[in-house]
Every structure is written in structure tokens, then in C-alpha cells.
Write an enzyme that holds these catalytic residues in place. Sequence first.
Site, PDB file in Angstrom:
ATOM      1  N   LYS A 233       0.836  -1.205   0.000  1.00  0.00           N
ATOM      2  CA  LYS A 233       0.000   0.000   0.000  1.00  0.00           C
ATOM      3  C   LYS A 233       0.877   1.264   0.000  1.00  0.00           C
ATOM      4  CE  LYS A 233      -3.500  -2.718  -0.107  1.00  0.00           C
ATOM      5  NZ  LYS A 233      -4.204  -3.350   0.982  1.00  0.00           N
TER       6      LYS A 233
HETATM    7  C1  LIG Z   1      -5.097  -4.352   1.682  1.00  0.00           C
HETATM    8  C2  LIG Z   1      -6.592  -4.322   1.719  1.00  0.00           C
HETATM    9  C3  LIG Z   1      -7.354  -4.589   2.874  1.00  0.00           C
HETATM   10  C4  LIG Z   1      -6.810  -5.191   4.127  1.00  0.00           C
HETATM   11  O1  LIG Z   1      -5.747  -4.603   4.664  1.00  0.00           O
HETATM   12  P1  LIG Z   1      -4.717  -5.423   5.572  1.00  0.00           P
HETATM   13  O2  LIG Z   1      -3.931  -4.318   6.191  1.00  0.00           O
HETATM   14  O3  LIG Z   1      -3.910  -6.278   4.650  1.00  0.00           O
HETATM   15  O4  LIG Z   1      -5.481  -6.217   6.572  1.00  0.00           O
HETATM   16  C5  LIG Z   1      -8.726  -4.391   2.820  1.00  0.00           C
HETATM   17  N1  LIG Z   1      -9.329  -3.991   1.709  1.00  0.00           N
HETATM   18  C6  LIG Z   1      -8.646  -3.775   0.569  1.00  0.00           C
HETATM   19  C7  LIG Z   1      -9.390  -3.332  -0.637  1.00  0.00           C
HETATM   20  C8  LIG Z   1      -7.262  -3.940   0.533  1.00  0.00           C
HETATM   21  O5  LIG Z   1      -6.606  -3.753  -0.611  1.00  0.00           O
END
Ligand SMILES: *Cc1c(COP(=O)(O)O)cnc(C)c1O
Length: 397
Positions: A190
Site C-alpha cells: 500500500k
Molecule cells: C489491503 C486491503 C485490505 C486489508 O488490509 P490489511 O492491512 O492487509 O489487513 C482491505 N481492503 C482492501 C481493498 C485492501 O486492498
Amino acid sequence: MSARPYRRETWLPYGRQWIDERDIEAVTAVLRGDYLTTGPLVPEFESKFARAVGAAYAVAFSNGTAALHGACQAAGIGPGDEAVTTPMTFAASANAVLYLGGKPVFADIDPRTYNLDPTAVEPLLNERTKAIVTVDFTGQPSRLSALKAMAEARGIPLIEDAAHALGASYRGRPVGSAADMTMFSLHPVKHVTAGEGGVIATNDERYYRKLTDFRNHGIVRDRARLEAKDAPAWYYEMQSLGFNYRLTDFQAALADSQLDKLDRFVARRRAIARRYDEAFGGLDEVVTPYQDGEGESSWHLYVLQLNLEQLRAGRDEVFERLHRENVGANLHYIPVYLHPYYRDLGYARGLCPNAEWLYERILTLPLFPAMTDEDVDDVIRAVRSVIRACVPETSAR
Ligand SMILES: *Cc1c(COP(=O)(O)O)cnc(C)c1O
């Protein structure tokens, strides 16, 4: 031009973190200090994050999924309740509803933006609906004002899964204050990372309080909120059922240091997306990502749509061929309800035709700020060469 594939020498992943010496120093300083977890750095990071996204409060969690779980709990979702969401997302967005005994109700996407289509959401709202959970797919903000108006009319919150959209803006303001609760993920692919981590941004003090209780076992220490008003100084009480979803201090230090680079990271992502748009915009065999103009994407993902009618190969062959070129294409996403776990719950193919149609023809190209211009050239060259190899003989150019 020959169709001979150009092959880069090393594997290029679709996404990865960018850690520099300042990040490492920030983390090691915490490791040498007094607090590994629940020290001063979590609230410091939360204040800085809230400012960055234009919200009154930010609550850090151990990961984005835990943060979504908290938001759904704060929304009051319980057994038998429903939440309307999109199938074009990572399973966590819908799983958070299941954790609470609720039922995710999938509304179809807009075939141009790939985000929730508000006109598909409206007919699914009823007296059992406790929240709308929208997802800013690829980093492009959802149709937030339409969705917010719908939620408001029913007295339920709009939860925005902005795991892809940190640094994006909506109608000129940063994503983070348009919905009742906005979730961000700090996973390494991210925009900024804590290793693992998540954040909920909100302007509502009641949600803020529920979220901070929820991530720490439902324990309350605030004297004003204790039932035993004359309790001794050490006293605390558990007032609701929560979890241990805390972020550690060394992770907060990493995320805090990363946040300083957010603008730079987003600018680089936008520049790479622009280069892809320019390179592929003129090809009949693909469709580049449409932007609706309500917001400005922070480009977590670059999703290329294949025009299958112009190709003799399907998505899977294009994908394989890109991998043979060392270009780490990926796929976002299998519509959530097509996973076996969801099918066992009774969801069936045909529920959201636009999402299913899209799933057959998309792939995700590498996109992360540490990509060099040469990496971007390699992706462009590989995509062009693979597409050339996949056009029917008669139209080969
Ligand atoms: C990455 C992601 C999540 C979850 O995040 P984590 O930190 O990995 O638990 C939820 N929704 C979307 C759309 C994501 O891309």
C-alpha cells in the site's frame, strides 16, 4: 516490427515497499527505548495521520482488516444485519461483516470506474441494512456523495475502504473525511507501510471512542466513563467485548516516517500511471483505466482491461506471457462471492454481472514508487509485445 518478446533480466513485482535509512533509524530508535507497544508513538502517528487525511480523529490498528472489523462493529452490525458492499475488492471488506454475524450484500459495479454503482446500491437497502461499505478500487474514490446521501437518508454510516486510496482526493479534499469512517491499510504494497497496520479516520467522537475501546479488549480507563465513579486510581473496567488489535510503537514509528514521503510516493505513482495511459491509450486491444473526474486517484493499482473481442488469447494467456517476460502482472480481484467459502454460504454466479464480466478481462500491471523509468519501459515493451503476439493472424500488425 518483430513480435519477438523482449525479456527483462529480473522479476518485477506488481508492488513493493520503499524503505529508506530514515525509516530504519526511526524503528531502531524505538527498539532501543522503553516502549515497544502502547507508548507515545501510536498517538503521535494518529494525530499526524488525521491531519494528513483531513479528519478529526485517526485510530491505528494492528492491520487494515482489524480496522474494518472495528468500523463494522462501531456501525452496530450484528447477527442478522446486512451491509451493502462491492464484490470487486479484497475479501477483507466483506469478511469484516461476517465476523460480526452480519450478511454482506453485494451490489454491482459501474463497468467504467469498477467502483460501486450507487444506483445498484439503492434497491438493496432495507431495514436490516446497518452500513454501506464502499471500496475505492485502485485508488479512485467511490461516488462518495451519492453513497453518503443514501446512507444518511437511512441513518446508517458510510464506511469507506480506502486501502487503495491514501493520498487520493475527492472533490478537492483528501480522502479521509467524506465517509463516516474511512479505513486505510499499512500493508507493504500500500502507499505507506508499517509492515502490518491499519487506520480508521473519522470525524465522529462516538465512533472514535468505540474504535479505541474495540482495539483494546473493550477496556475503559477514562475516569469520566467509569461506572464506579469513586474507584481507586488503578481501576479500569471492560465495558464491551473487544480484541487486541493494537499497533506496536515501532510499527507506528515506521508508518510515521513513511507518511513524510506520501506526497512524493503518490506523485510518482501518478506519473507512472500517466506513462501507461499514454503507451496503451491508442491500442484497440486494451482499455486503460477510466477516471470519472469526481476525485483524483492515488493509483494503488493500474488495472488494464483486455478487449477480448480483439484478441485470440484470453486473460490467462496474456498473464502467462507477461510472467515469461519477468513482468509480475497480478489480478485484482476475483469477485468476493465467487470464492468457495462464499459460495458455500449460498452466493452464486450471476449475482453481479458487471463484476463477473470485468474479472474475465483484467490484469494488474506493476506500479510502485520505487520503479525506475527503465522498469516502466520494460512493462510497456512487454505489454505491447505480448498483445502483438495475441492478435489474430489476419489483423497482425
Ligand atoms: C489491503 C486491503 C485490505 C486489508 O488490509 P490489511 O492491512 O492487509 O489487513 C482491505 N481492503 C482492501 C481493498 C485492501 O486492498
